[in-house]
Write a protein that holds these residues in place. Structure first.
Motif, PDB file in Angstrom:
ATOM      1  N   ASN A  43       0.826  -1.207   0.000  1.00 19.98           N
ATOM      2  CA  ASN A  43       0.000   0.000   0.000  1.00 19.98           C
ATOM      3  C   ASN A  43       0.864   1.262   0.000  1.00 19.98           C
ATOM      4  N   GLN A  97       1.382   4.330  -3.165  1.00 17.65           N
ATOM      5  CA  GLN A  97       1.307   5.779  -2.987  1.00 17.65           C
ATOM      6  C   GLN A  97       2.301   6.517  -3.886  1.00 17.65           C
ATOM      7  N   SER A 126       0.669   8.420  -6.888  1.00 17.85           N
ATOM      8  CA  SER A 126       0.055   9.737  -6.755  1.00 17.85           C
ATOM      9  C   SER A 126       1.025  10.795  -6.238  1.00 17.85           C
ATOM     10  N   SER A 127       2.057  10.370  -5.548  1.00 17.58           N
ATOM     11  CA  SER A 127       3.054  11.332  -5.053  1.00 17.58           C
ATOM     12  C   SER A 127       4.446  10.731  -5.205  1.00 17.58           C
TER      13      SER A 127
END
Length: 135
Positions: free
Chosen positions: A98, A102, A105-106
């Motif tokens: 997880n 991320q 997105s970043s």
């Protein structure tokens, strides 16, 4: 026996063909590249699976969807009978997956830690196996 369609555990008549291609890992330097990691993370986000299901999917692709050779970042053939991919992810697999997603997105500017290179290599293999089976 019919299973979850997401993992290609379906009846033999509807099963996606097994990939028999040789798949080569990129170099360690390339694997650690933040831009490339963000691209790989996008692929895994698009699968829309939970962290645990993502690890299961990776295992299914490598062990059941591939009947060719896997070549690691050092150019050595991987013996899948001796490579326990699930051990690469450890006890906190869901959390790590997880956190990896991320990156989509970043994107992070820092490079991947050395201990995570084999995890990402497994994710790369699974993605390429899936793409080869889908074409």
């Amino acid at each position: 026996m019919k299973g979850n369609q997401n993992f290609f555990l379906t009846t033999p008549t509807t099963r996606t063909p097994v990939c028999r291609e040789t798949i080569r890992s990129p170099s360690k330097r390339f694997i650690k590249n933040p831009a490339w990691l963000a691209e790989l993370a996008h692929f895994y986000v698009d699968l829309n699976l939970s962290g645990d299901d993502t690890v299961d999917w990776i295992l299914d692709q490598i062990y059941h969807g591939h009947d060719g050779e896997l070549i690691d970042y050092n150019g050595h053939r991987i013996d899948k009978a001796k490579w326990f991919v699930e051990d690469e992810f450890g006890e906190e697999a869901r959390r790590w997956i997880n956190a990896f997603k991320q990156r989509a997105s970043s994107p992070q500017s820092n490079r991947l830690q050395e201990k995570c290179v084999n995890r990402v290599m497994a994710m790369y293999f699974a993605r390429d196996i899936y793409l080869a089976r889908s074409t």
